[in-house]
Design an enzyme around this catalytic site. Sequence first.
Site, PDB file in Angstrom:
ATOM      1  N   ARG A   1       1.566  26.803 -17.739  1.00  0.00           N
ATOM      2  CA  ARG A   1       1.257  25.331 -17.957  1.00  0.00           C
ATOM      3  C   ARG A   1       1.547  24.551 -16.746  1.00  0.00           C
ATOM      4  O   ARG A   1       0.884  23.742 -16.389  1.00  0.00           O
ATOM      5  CB  ARG A   1       1.870  24.863 -19.250  1.00  0.00           C
ATOM      6  CG  ARG A   1       1.575  25.278 -20.702  1.00  0.00           C
ATOM      7  CD  ARG A   1       2.325  24.605 -21.587  1.00  0.00           C
ATOM      8  NE  ARG A   1       3.381  25.596 -21.808  1.00  0.00           N
ATOM      9  CZ  ARG A   1       4.574  25.400 -22.438  1.00  0.00           C
ATOM     10  NH1 ARG A   1       5.003  23.996 -22.498  1.00  0.00           N
ATOM     11  NH2 ARG A   1       5.670  26.373 -22.730  1.00  0.00           N
TER      12      ARG A   1
ATOM     13  N   GLU B   1      15.066  28.786 -22.465  1.00  0.00           N
ATOM     14  CA  GLU B   1      15.455  28.070 -23.592  1.00  0.00           C
ATOM     15  C   GLU B   1      15.525  28.842 -24.733  1.00  0.00           C
ATOM     16  O   GLU B   1      16.486  29.015 -25.403  1.00  0.00           O
ATOM     17  CB  GLU B   1      15.030  26.637 -23.771  1.00  0.00           C
ATOM     18  CG  GLU B   1      15.636  25.650 -24.953  1.00  0.00           C
ATOM     19  CD  GLU B   1      15.011  24.659 -25.197  1.00  0.00           C
ATOM     20  OE1 GLU B   1      13.706  24.642 -24.809  1.00  0.00           O
ATOM     21  OE2 GLU B   1      15.452  23.648 -25.963  1.00  0.00           O
TER      22      GLU B   1
HETATM   23  O1  LIG Z   1      13.356  25.009 -17.952  1.00  0.00           O
HETATM   24  P1  LIG Z   1      13.384  26.399 -18.708  1.00  0.00           P
HETATM   25  O2  LIG Z   1      14.224  26.673 -19.707  1.00  0.00           O
HETATM   26  O3  LIG Z   1      13.170  27.578 -17.633  1.00  0.00           O
HETATM   27  O4  LIG Z   1      11.946  26.150 -19.514  1.00  0.00           O
HETATM   28  C1  LIG Z   1      10.599  25.657 -19.127  1.00  0.00           C
HETATM   29  C2  LIG Z   1       9.622  26.754 -18.928  1.00  0.00           C
HETATM   30  O5  LIG Z   1       9.226  26.917 -20.221  1.00  0.00           O
HETATM   31  C3  LIG Z   1       7.772  26.853 -20.670  1.00  0.00           C
HETATM   32  O6  LIG Z   1       7.078  27.752 -20.364  1.00  0.00           O
HETATM   33  P2  LIG Z   1       6.979  29.174 -21.069  1.00  0.00           P
HETATM   34  O7  LIG Z   1       8.134  30.204 -20.607  1.00  0.00           O
HETATM   35  O8  LIG Z   1       7.104  28.857 -22.498  1.00  0.00           O
HETATM   36  O9  LIG Z   1       5.673  29.994 -20.606  1.00  0.00           O
HETATM   37  P3  LIG Z   1       4.035  29.251 -20.771  1.00  0.00           P
HETATM   38  O10 LIG Z   1       3.996  27.979 -19.635  1.00  0.00           O
HETATM   39  O11 LIG Z   1       3.367  30.383 -20.307  1.00  0.00           O
HETATM   40  O12 LIG Z   1       3.646  28.778 -22.017  1.00  0.00           O
HETATM   41  C4  LIG Z   1       7.525  25.596 -19.647  1.00  0.00           C
HETATM   42  O13 LIG Z   1       6.071  25.430 -19.372  1.00  0.00           O
HETATM   43  C5  LIG Z   1       8.265  25.787 -18.473  1.00  0.00           C
HETATM   44  O14 LIG Z   1       7.729  26.910 -17.561  1.00  0.00           O
HETATM   45  N1  LIG Z   2      10.957  22.259 -25.783  1.00  0.00           N
HETATM   46  C1  LIG Z   2      10.219  22.830 -25.181  1.00  0.00           C
HETATM   47  N2  LIG Z   2       8.779  22.424 -25.236  1.00  0.00           N
HETATM   48  C2  LIG Z   2       7.918  23.008 -24.524  1.00  0.00           C
HETATM   49  N3  LIG Z   2       7.861  24.003 -23.584  1.00  0.00           N
HETATM   50  C3  LIG Z   2       9.214  24.504 -23.398  1.00  0.00           C
HETATM   51  N4  LIG Z   2       9.924  25.406 -22.486  1.00  0.00           N
HETATM   52  C4  LIG Z   2      11.167  25.409 -22.727  1.00  0.00           C
HETATM   53  N5  LIG Z   2      11.314  24.548 -23.833  1.00  0.00           N
HETATM   54  C5  LIG Z   2      10.323  23.954 -24.235  1.00  0.00           C
END
Ligand SMILES: O=P(O)(O)OC[C@H]1O[C@H](OP(=O)(O)OP(=O)(O)O)[C@H](O)[C@@H]1O
Ligand SMILES: Nc1ncnc2[nH]cnc12
Length: 180
Positions: free
Chosen positions: A67, A104
């Site tokens: 994202r 998370e």
């Molecule tokens: O601060 P953190 O606890 O590390 O979490 C944040 C990350 O989690 C989500 O990505 P995700 O791993 O869900 O992957 P995506 O963007 O490919 O959906 C979000 O887009 C961040 O990259």
């Molecule tokens: N609560 C949340 N919503 C969307 N992306 C996330 N990545 C980690 N935590 C998230």
Amino acid sequence: MKKVEQSIKDFISETIRTIPDFPKEGIQFKDITTLLQDKRALELTSYMLAQPFRHKSVDYVVGLESRGFLFGTNLAQDLNAGFVPVRKPGKLPAKTLSETYALEYGEDQVEIHEDAIFEGAKVIIHDDLIATGGTASAASKLIERLGGVIVGYSFIIELSFLNGRDQLTQNVPVESILIE
Ligand SMILES: O=P(O)(O)OC[C@H]1O[C@H](OP(=O)(O)OP(=O)(O)O)[C@H](O)[C@@H]1O
Ligand SMILES: Nc1ncnc2[nH]cnc12
């Protein structure tokens, strides 16, 4: 904060939906697909992301998969910088550096091409959201291992109750449009 800026933030916030218990029970998932669908929110989010860094010299915006890619290239163009992707394992075709980190929800790894940035390059790390800070912190380590200098962090949403910003490189500005 200026009144107009607050009303832009309120508008952007209203376009993001929260999905309970996704992808796991207890997670309140911030879904920005509804923001992306709205052409005005799309434009205003790009504007608000660039705003704090407009007068800064920046060589690269590093966007975090997946994202962080959505606004990352646009932010790079707005700041007259190049764009570098940090990706999940096994996706980048040339030689890479890797870092493992805790999410998370679960554990993951991120990679960067080892020739992606030059030594001393000024870098902004961008992602849609910071939760625990694990992803952005792992990306920071990759950049610093390559000799890059992190000059800013850029997020649309910061989940401040998880204190993710404490994991980031100290004394670097963290700019989040929305802080929850
Ligand atoms: O601060 P953190 O606890 O590390 O979490 C944040 C990350 O989690 C989500 O990505 P995700 O791993 O869900 O992957 P995506 O963007 O490919 O959906 C979000 O887009 C961040 O990259
Ligand atoms: N609560 C949340 N919503 C969307 N992306 C996330 N990545 C980690 N935590 C998230």
